[in-house]
Design a protein around this motif. Structure first.
Motif, PDB file in Angstrom:
ATOM      1  N   VAL A  96      89.692  40.304  76.868  1.00 19.02           N
ATOM      2  CA  VAL A  96      88.582  40.710  77.744  1.00 19.02           C
ATOM      3  C   VAL A  96      89.135  41.310  79.033  1.00 19.02           C
ATOM      4  O   VAL A  96      88.680  42.360  79.513  1.00 19.02           O
ATOM      5  CB  VAL A  96      87.672  39.496  78.040  1.00 19.02           C
ATOM      6  N   LEU A 100      88.538  45.002  80.464  1.00 20.13           N
ATOM      7  CA  LEU A 100      88.004  45.179  81.815  1.00 20.13           C
ATOM      8  C   LEU A 100      88.899  46.121  82.621  1.00 20.13           C
ATOM      9  O   LEU A 100      88.420  47.067  83.254  1.00 20.13           O
ATOM     10  CB  LEU A 100      87.927  43.831  82.532  1.00 20.13           C
ATOM     11  N   ALA A 219      92.974  45.707  74.590  1.00 24.00           N
ATOM     12  CA  ALA A 219      92.588  44.332  74.265  1.00 24.00           C
ATOM     13  C   ALA A 219      93.678  43.671  73.438  1.00 24.00           C
ATOM     14  O   ALA A 219      94.098  42.541  73.729  1.00 24.00           O
ATOM     15  CB  ALA A 219      91.262  44.333  73.507  1.00 24.00           C
TER      16      ALA A 219
END
Lengths: 318, 327
Positions: A96, A100, A219
């Motif tokens: 995550v 981001l 990721a």
């Protein structure tokens, strides 16, 4: 003789960790041309979150209670989790975080100039490291090992001790490489990823969703980084400066190996790991200075064979 | 360019002079020395400003040259050099380090050079700890500048801190002049050409190696001067102060201030000095790297030329009527 083997085993442990992190670094480098100096701190953040997942709230030993554990025990069912689940969850946190970072700051416009790339990654390094110190304080904490790591958990080979932890990290490394290989060669996503690596604009022209594929790449790389952080923390301890030194060794492994193949990452990791355990032992260099041979080797490789010992030479028109 | 050529410039110069004199008059000895020890980082920022802004070579390791300057100053005084010559010696030694560590820059490009300097920044502190002869090791080293007192005729015999502060300001002024001239010199222009397009520059007869080596020497030397002055205002030196985060902070300050122009170095170091205040005001305590890192990311997005770039574009609006073509 048994001392030599022992040192080789120690070096192999480090080598596997460096190779794991090197794979994370090189997969981002291949798809975007970016050397992610913040990779270590992103991994460390995930490592700390693993510690939160597996620690019951309240005081830990003599140190302060771990920030976030109260929150975690309130909202996460079955908290504290076993370490294996904690590490998996930390890999998700890492993934995550990777997405981001990619979505928020690694915009294509920014990725064009290497000055901007370095600015962003150094900025993130400072920012994330500061956040880690702010949240979890500047102290050393024990981290549960995912593998049996008691005093007598080893296999004796010719008088040397091959610890289960070393076997474990190598098993994890090969699992990572195997899964990554399957992903790259057997899935549509892997095909898209390889297409972008080879030629981004052509890939976009034939309908590959470049932005999404690169985000997934981030990721995966960040999850692998998180895994490396948990493995090394499990063997040592976790502290805010854990990953920054490790990152240099991993970069040395990646550049020596050539940044473009898992085999190169393993070879680079082994070279760096073994030299780190053998050189101080036999040449009398203090172990604190083990950074120097790695930095020297990395610089030499960049000077003489910029594409790495095992990489392919790329030819570009000027 | 005439510093009084526009109202904004005149105002800036006036504010600058007042801002420089004010702390010398009002601050206590301890606070002024502390201010000076922060201000001298401007030299290292100036070094990054030159090598990254003009030369296009990213250096994440200028804290190393700063540290080399500081320890060289202490060591040279220790073996009997007068303070002034020790400062010059420290500058030269740091310049030689700049050349030595910059040799990879002749072949390695872009992010990989940044990586090497990143590694050097990290490697410095453990190395310094293991060299007690040069750096005092874990115990640290004292730069004994006690003989370096203000002369009688200035009448500030009991204000040695003002004297030291004055030296920092004057030497900074000299280096700024030197930098401006260097940027406009033949080598300075050639350096810019190599940053824009190395191949084109060399086919126009620029000797890329000589130009880069010279720039690296100057860049290391200016950071070394900063270190030498640091040793003067903050005589107790210990290697833990010169870790990798010093280098990263210097780099961040240079970029946030703006590397396109030497004025950016001033802004950068002011930002660096105000970070602790900002950090504790917004409740982050002494975690300065959060603020600095966030500033670096934001500036890279919003103002690629740094804060100085914003100021000069505002100032240009005031001068629009003059029809000056700024090259």
């Amino acid at each position: 003789m048994d001392l030599l083997i022992q040192r080789c085993f120690d070096g192999m442990f480090n080598g596997a960790i460096y190779a794991t992190l090197a794979i994370a670094l090189s997969s981002i480098y291949r798809s975007t041309g970016l050397l992610n100096l913040a990779q270590g701190e992103m991994a460390l953040f995930s490592g700390y979150s693993a510690l939160v997942f597996v620690t019951a709230p309240g005081k830990v030993g003599v140190s302060f209670s771990l920030a976030g554990t109260t929150l975690a025990s309130k909202y996460l069912p079955g908290h504290p989790w076993p370490i294996a689940i904690g590490i998996l969850a930390a890999m998700i946190v890492g993934a995550v975080l990777g997405v981001l970072v990619q979505k928020l700051v690694m915009r294509p416009r920014i990725l064009k100039s290497s000055l901007a790339q370095i600015n962003i990654t150094i900025g993130l390094l400072l920012l994330i490291n500061g956040l880690i110190v702010w949240i979890w304080r500047d102290s050393t904490r024990a981290f549960p090992s995912p593998f049996p790591n008691e005093f007598d958990d080893f296999i004796g080979i010719a008088g040397a001790r091959l610890r289960y932890t070393t076997l474990g990290v190598w098993f994890v490394l090969f699992a990572v490489i195997g899964l990554l290989g399957l992903l790259l060669t057997r899935t549509k996503l892997g095909l898209a990823f390889r297409a972008i690596t080879s030629n981004e604009s052509s890939a976009a022209l034939v309908g590959v969703n470049v932005d999404r594929t690169i985000a997934i790449g981030w990721a995966i790389a960040s999850a692998i980084g998180a895994l490396a952080a948990c493995l090394v923390a499990g063997a040592l301890v976790v502290e805010p400066t854990l990953m920054i030194r490790l990152l240099i060794f991993a970069f040395a492994a990646a550049t020596i190996g050539g940044l473009d193949s898992p085999a190169g990452a393993i070879a680079g990791g082994l070279i760096v790991g073994l030299s780190q355990s053998l050189i101080p032992g036999y040449l009398g260099v203090p172990s604190e200075l083990s950074l120097l041979p790695a930095v020297g080797a990395m610089t030499l490789v960049l000077l003489i064979r910029p594409y790495g010992l095992f990489g392919r030479k790329s030819i570009a028109r000027v | 360019m005439n510093p009084l050529s526009s109202p904004v410039r005149t105002l800036a110069v006036l504010v600058g002079v007042v801002a420089l004199v004010y702390p010398a008059v009002t601050m206590t000895s301890l606070r002024l020395d502390r201010l000076s020890s922060g201000l001298v980082l401007i030299f290292a920022v100036l070094g990054v400003n030159l090598i990254t802004g003009r030369g296009g070579l990213i250096s994440l390791g200028h804290g190393v040259f700063f540290a080399v300057g500081a320890f060289a100053m202490a060591k040279l005084i220790d073996i009997g050099f007068p303070v002034l010559f020790a400062g010059i010696g420290a500058t030269v030694i740091a310049g030689l380090f700049g050349v030595m560590l910059g040799l990879p820059a002749l072949r390695v490009r872009g992010p990989f050079l940044a990586l090497i300097t990143f590694a050097i920044a990290l490697a410095f502190q453990p190395v310094a700890r293991r060299l007690p002869n040069l750096t005092g090791g874990v115990a640290g080293l004292r730069a004994d500048t006690s003989g370096f007192d203000p002369p009688e005729f200035l009448g500030i015999a009991d204000h040695a801190h003002v004297w030291r502060y004055g030296w920092c300001i004057v030497v900074a002024g000299l280096w700024f002049l030197a930098m401006r001239n260097f940027n406009d010199s033949r080598i300075g222009r050639a350096l810019r050409a190599t940053a824009d397009n190395e191949l084109a520059a060399s086919s126009f007869g620029v000797n890329v190696r000589v130009v880069r080596i010279t720039a690296l020497a100057v860049s290391g030397a200016v950071a070394g001067t900063g270190g030498a002055l640091y040793a003067m205002v903050h005589p107790f030196l210990i290697q833990t102060e010169f870790g990798a985060f010093l280098s990263f902070s210097i780099y961040a300050a240079a970029i946030v201030g703006g590397v396109g122009s030497i004025g950016g170095a001033v802004v950068g170091v002011l930002v660096l000095l105000s970070v602790p205040t900002v950090s504790s005001t917004i409740g982050l305590g002494d975690n300065e790297s959060i603020v600095l890192g966030a500033a670096l990311v934001v500036i890279t997005f919003l103002a690629p030329n740094g804060l100085w770039g914003i100021f000069s574009s505002i100032e240009r609006k005031f001068r629009r009527s003059e029809r000056v073509v700024d090259i």
